[in-house]
Motif scaffolding. Structure first.
Motif, PDB file in Angstrom:
ATOM      1  N   ASP A   1      -0.023  -1.287 -11.485  1.00 54.75           N
ATOM      2  CA  ASP A   1       0.197  -0.136 -12.576  1.00 54.75           C
ATOM      3  C   ASP A   1      -1.611  -0.562 -13.768  1.00 54.75           C
ATOM      4  O   ASP A   1      -1.696   0.485 -14.614  1.00 54.75           O
ATOM      5  N   THR A   2      -1.777  -1.846 -13.686  1.00 51.00           N
ATOM      6  CA  THR A   2      -3.286  -1.809 -13.866  1.00 51.00           C
ATOM      7  C   THR A   2      -4.342  -1.542 -13.778  1.00 51.00           C
ATOM      8  O   THR A   2      -5.107   0.439 -13.566  1.00 51.00           O
ATOM      9  N   VAL A   3      -5.238  -2.248 -12.430  1.00 51.28           N
ATOM     10  CA  VAL A   3      -5.989  -1.720 -11.796  1.00 51.28           C
ATOM     11  C   VAL A   3      -6.063  -0.085 -11.178  1.00 51.28           C
ATOM     12  O   VAL A   3      -6.756   0.540 -10.911  1.00 51.28           O
ATOM     13  N   ASP A   4      -4.596   0.053 -10.593  1.00 45.52           N
ATOM     14  CA  ASP A   4      -4.934   1.606 -10.175  1.00 45.52           C
ATOM     15  C   ASP A   4      -4.516   2.786 -11.357  1.00 45.52           C
ATOM     16  O   ASP A   4      -4.271   4.107  -9.956  1.00 45.52           O
ATOM     17  N   ALA A   5      -4.213   2.383 -12.176  1.00 43.04           N
ATOM     18  CA  ALA A   5      -4.163   3.559 -13.223  1.00 43.04           C
ATOM     19  C   ALA A   5      -5.990   4.401 -13.192  1.00 43.04           C
ATOM     20  O   ALA A   5      -5.673   5.461 -12.961  1.00 43.04           O
ATOM     21  N   ASP A   6      -7.194   4.394 -12.462  1.00 41.95           N
ATOM     22  CA  ASP A   6      -7.849   4.834 -12.000  1.00 41.95           C
ATOM     23  C   ASP A   6      -8.243   4.883 -10.945  1.00 41.95           C
ATOM     24  O   ASP A   6      -9.590   5.684 -11.063  1.00 41.95           O
ATOM     25  N   LEU A   7      -7.659   4.181 -10.287  1.00 43.63           N
ATOM     26  CA  LEU A   7      -8.215   3.907  -8.365  1.00 43.63           C
ATOM     27  C   LEU A   7      -7.478   4.972  -7.958  1.00 43.63           C
ATOM     28  O   LEU A   7      -8.286   5.173  -6.795  1.00 43.63           O
ATOM     29  N   HIS A   8      -6.569   4.824  -8.166  1.00 50.86           N
ATOM     30  CA  HIS A   8      -4.986   5.517  -7.606  1.00 50.86           C
ATOM     31  C   HIS A   8      -5.329   5.844  -5.954  1.00 50.86           C
ATOM     32  O   HIS A   8      -5.544   6.610  -5.297  1.00 50.86           O
ATOM     33  N   ALA A   9      -4.993   4.541  -5.505  1.00 49.29           N
ATOM     34  CA  ALA A   9      -5.124   3.595  -4.114  1.00 49.29           C
ATOM     35  C   ALA A   9      -3.958   4.045  -3.599  1.00 49.29           C
ATOM     36  O   ALA A   9      -3.274   4.872  -2.683  1.00 49.29           O
ATOM     37  N   PHE A  10      -2.878   3.850  -4.673  1.00 49.46           N
ATOM     38  CA  PHE A  10      -0.903   3.815  -3.576  1.00 49.46           C
ATOM     39  C   PHE A  10      -0.884   5.320  -4.549  1.00 49.46           C
ATOM     40  O   PHE A  10      -1.131   6.430  -5.577  1.00 49.46           O
ATOM     41  N   VAL A  11      -0.080   5.638  -3.905  1.00 47.80           N
ATOM     42  CA  VAL A  11       0.759   6.762  -4.429  1.00 47.80           C
ATOM     43  C   VAL A  11       1.887   6.944  -5.556  1.00 47.80           C
ATOM     44  O   VAL A  11       2.700   5.022  -5.198  1.00 47.80           O
ATOM     45  N   ALA A  12       2.338   7.619  -6.245  1.00 43.84           N
ATOM     46  CA  ALA A  12       3.031   6.612  -7.771  1.00 43.84           C
ATOM     47  C   ALA A  12       4.885   6.744  -7.330  1.00 43.84           C
ATOM     48  O   ALA A  12       5.158   7.347  -6.623  1.00 43.84           O
ATOM     49  N   GLU A  13       4.442   6.047  -7.234  1.00 48.63           N
ATOM     50  CA  GLU A  13       6.195   5.455  -6.822  1.00 48.63           C
ATOM     51  C   GLU A  13       7.223   5.103  -8.083  1.00 48.63           C
ATOM     52  O   GLU A  13       7.211   3.705  -8.470  1.00 48.63           O
ATOM     53  N   PRO A  14       8.592   5.801  -8.683  1.00 50.86           N
ATOM     54  CA  PRO A  14       9.376   4.948  -9.294  1.00 50.86           C
ATOM     55  C   PRO A  14      10.213   4.463  -9.164  1.00 50.86           C
ATOM     56  O   PRO A  14      10.298   4.288  -8.255  1.00 50.86           O
TER      57      PRO A  14
ATOM     58  N   PRO B   1      -9.352  15.712  -0.081  1.00 57.31           N
ATOM     59  CA  PRO B   1      -9.872  14.709  -0.433  1.00 57.31           C
ATOM     60  C   PRO B   1      -8.613  13.960  -1.602  1.00 57.31           C
ATOM     61  O   PRO B   1      -7.989  15.058  -1.836  1.00 57.31           O
ATOM     62  N   GLY B   2      -7.575  12.930  -1.009  1.00 53.98           N
ATOM     63  CA  GLY B   2      -7.116  12.415  -1.863  1.00 53.98           C
ATOM     64  C   GLY B   2      -7.889  12.655  -3.925  1.00 53.98           C
ATOM     65  O   GLY B   2      -9.240  12.354  -3.750  1.00 53.98           O
ATOM     66  N   GLU B   3      -6.647  11.363  -3.777  1.00 54.09           N
ATOM     67  CA  GLU B   3      -7.546  11.377  -5.303  1.00 54.09           C
ATOM     68  C   GLU B   3      -7.974   9.943  -5.658  1.00 54.09           C
ATOM     69  O   GLU B   3      -8.939   9.432  -6.596  1.00 54.09           O
ATOM     70  N   THR B   4      -8.470   8.924  -4.466  1.00 53.10           N
ATOM     71  CA  THR B   4      -8.476   7.857  -4.523  1.00 53.10           C
ATOM     72  C   THR B   4     -10.104   7.512  -5.267  1.00 53.10           C
ATOM     73  O   THR B   4     -10.977   8.478  -4.468  1.00 53.10           O
ATOM     74  N   ARG B   5     -10.300   6.280  -5.648  1.00 56.11           N
ATOM     75  CA  ARG B   5     -11.794   6.062  -5.737  1.00 56.11           C
ATOM     76  C   ARG B   5     -12.095   5.443  -5.058  1.00 56.11           C
ATOM     77  O   ARG B   5     -11.900   4.251  -5.243  1.00 56.11           O
ATOM     78  N   ASN B   6     -13.424   4.322  -5.196  1.00 56.06           N
ATOM     79  CA  ASN B   6     -14.062   3.680  -4.642  1.00 56.06           C
ATOM     80  C   ASN B   6     -14.065   2.730  -4.905  1.00 56.06           C
ATOM     81  O   ASN B   6     -14.469   2.528  -6.854  1.00 56.06           O
ATOM     82  N   PRO B   7     -13.366   1.487  -5.052  1.00 55.47           N
ATOM     83  CA  PRO B   7     -13.672   0.514  -5.747  1.00 55.47           C
ATOM     84  C   PRO B   7     -14.658  -0.365  -6.426  1.00 55.47           C
ATOM     85  O   PRO B   7     -15.320  -1.070  -7.069  1.00 55.47           O
ATOM     86  N   HIS B   8     -15.653  -0.049  -5.835  1.00 53.87           N
ATOM     87  CA  HIS B   8     -17.046  -0.544  -6.226  1.00 53.87           C
ATOM     88  C   HIS B   8     -17.706   0.385  -7.099  1.00 53.87           C
ATOM     89  O   HIS B   8     -18.868  -0.409  -8.047  1.00 53.87           O
ATOM     90  N   ASN B   9     -17.544   1.509  -7.218  1.00 50.60           N
ATOM     91  CA  ASN B   9     -18.267   2.551  -7.703  1.00 50.60           C
ATOM     92  C   ASN B   9     -16.645   3.859  -8.078  1.00 50.60           C
ATOM     93  O   ASN B   9     -17.140   4.391  -6.587  1.00 50.60           O
ATOM     94  N   ARG B  10     -16.310   3.879  -9.233  1.00 53.46           N
ATOM     95  CA  ARG B  10     -15.302   5.179  -9.321  1.00 53.46           C
ATOM     96  C   ARG B  10     -16.304   6.136  -8.813  1.00 53.46           C
ATOM     97  O   ARG B  10     -15.529   7.346  -8.780  1.00 53.46           O
ATOM     98  N   ASN B  11     -17.639   6.532  -8.600  1.00 60.76           N
ATOM     99  CA  ASN B  11     -18.192   8.285  -8.834  1.00 60.76           C
ATOM    100  C   ASN B  11     -18.097   8.406  -7.199  1.00 60.76           C
ATOM    101  O   ASN B  11     -18.146   8.952  -6.347  1.00 60.76           O
ATOM    102  N   HIS B  12     -17.837   7.262  -6.653  1.00 59.83           N
ATOM    103  CA  HIS B  12     -17.999   7.875  -4.912  1.00 59.83           C
ATOM    104  C   HIS B  12     -17.298   7.905  -4.295  1.00 59.83           C
ATOM    105  O   HIS B  12     -15.980   6.952  -4.627  1.00 59.83           O
ATOM    106  N   THR B  13     -16.853   7.974  -3.695  1.00 62.15           N
ATOM    107  CA  THR B  13     -16.139   7.945  -2.257  1.00 62.15           C
ATOM    108  C   THR B  13     -15.477   6.778  -1.201  1.00 62.15           C
ATOM    109  O   THR B  13     -16.360   6.294  -1.130  1.00 62.15           O
TER     110      THR B  13
END
Length: 389
Positions: free
Chosen positions: A11-24, A97-109
């Motif tokens: 919930d915390t990390v993936d809020a702006d990383l978007h690695a996982f598909v949202a799952e209620p 691309p999907g919405e995922t961002r790079n964990p090392h720099n969120r502006n990079h693929t």
């Protein structure tokens, strides 16, 4: 494993990383499914998992894309795997691309199309995840995110239950935090896996010529620094002229990929064309224009190419090359360039991608390529190669 802690971290990390598909209801599902000693994994959202919808990164109705659980997922579950969630993919594992961002720099693929799987592992949300590779979609995101990637020999892992991109190339692979995690997952997922001992050191070969010249200058310097580090650790490394026909290889790949992409999407495209991303729709339309005889000629040429490439490995054990032309591009509108992965995937060879330093704060990777069905030996060698980089 503490499920509450894991879900809170997602919930915390993936809020702006978007690695996982949202799952209620993810937390409740994981509490129900957790075994005694679970192996937490992510699964790319082109691979069917019972109880979870498959959207393949698209806007198509999930009920149109539904299917039985992939046998590779079932097998992993039988050995204790807990599917933490579906991971974001480029649309239909193609180019958008999907919405995922790079964990090392969120502006990079993070790379693609297995973007979410790579980012989830790199961010420490899961130790391993399943991806798929049609050209470079396991090895390239592994490099961009600084983790280990493994693309087995074509066919070693069943693609049943996987929404195809191009069936002649599609290979289920593993993205993981270490070589040890790759081996743990591969030993379950790959048909007939027989662990190998790393007896002796492999003779390595660098493919010199037009293929290697595609790399960015600074990345090429960093690559040869890593090659010299392997030499310093006692590995024999030879420079072998190879792949000067890389443009021909790329053109053949495009013919086969687009022709097959168009045929895969025959069942959906006419009804839902307006819901496709532009790059995917263009690929389908271009693929429909490719004549069957042109496609079949490309398949025959591919077989000859693969035979010649493997025959050229008689004098050494493993190719070593950069996993990508450089580090992850400063853009979220691209998944990066797969040209460095192209020759090996087209020949259906097993590949291990290892982290190999950084450039401007972003990870670089090396890929190690073995003969067909030498997967176990390659993974065994990868452990020592990883320690030497």
């Amino acid at each position: 494993m503490d499920i509450d802690e894991l879900c809170s971290r997602i919930d915390t990390v993936d809020a702006d990383l978007h690695a996982f598909v949202a799952e209620p209801g993810r937390r409740d599902r994981l509490l129900r499914e957790m075994g005694e000693h679970p192996l937490p994994i992510g699964v790319k959202d082109v691979i069917h998992v019972a109880g979870l919808p498959t959207a393949a990164g698209s806007n198509l109705p999930p009920d149109v894309l539904t299917g039985d659980e992939a046998p590779v997922v079932t097998r992993l579950k039988e050995h204790g795997a807990l599917v933490v969630g579906k991971t974001v993919t480029a649309e239909f594992a193609f180019q958008a691309p999907g919405e995922t961002r790079n964990p090392h720099n969120r502006n990079h693929t993070p790379g693609g199309s297995s973007s979410g799987s790579a980012a989830a592992v790199a961010a420490g949300l899961v130790p391993a995840a399943l991806g798929t590779q049609t050209v470079g979609s396991v090895i390239r995101p592994a490099a961009f995110c600084g983790i280990v990637g493994f693309k087995p020999t074509y066919g070693r892992i069943s693609t049943e239950g996987v929404i195809a991109n191009a069936p002649s190339f599609d290979t289920v692979g593993v993205l993981a935090a270490s070589v040890g995690w790759v081996e743990r997952v591969a030993a379950i997922a790959c048909a007939g896996w027989t662990p190998a001992a790393a007896e002796g050191r492999p003779v390595l070969a660098v493919p010199i010529g037009a293929y290697l010249d595609q790399t960015e200058p600074e990345a090429r310097v960093a690559f040869f620094e890593q090659v010299n580090a392997l030499r310093d650790k006692g590995f024999e490394v030879r420079e072998v002229p190879a792949l000067d026909d890389i443009e021909v290889v790329a053109a053949r790949n495009r013919t086969i990929n687009l022709y097959e992409l168009a045929r895969v999407h025959e069942r959906w495209f006419d009804s839902f064309a307006s819901l496709y991303e532009a790059r995917t729709a263009t690929g389908v339309r271009e693929g429909r224009k490719i004549a069957t005889d042109e496609y079949e000629a490309a398949l025959r040429d591919r077989e000859r190419y693969a035979e010649e490439l493997v025959a050229g490995m008689d004098a050494f054990d493993v190719w070593v090359a950069p996993s990508a032309p450089g580090p992850a591009p400063d853009s979220l509108a691209t998944t990066g360039n797969a040209t460095m992965n192209l020759p090996w995937t087209q020949a259906r060879l097993p590949v291990v991608g290892l982290p190999a330093g950084k450039l401007d704060g972003l990870p670089l990777g090396l890929q190690f390529v073995a003969r067909p069905h030498h997967d176990e030996q390659l993974v065994a060698w990868a452990a020592e190669l990883s320690r030497s980089l």
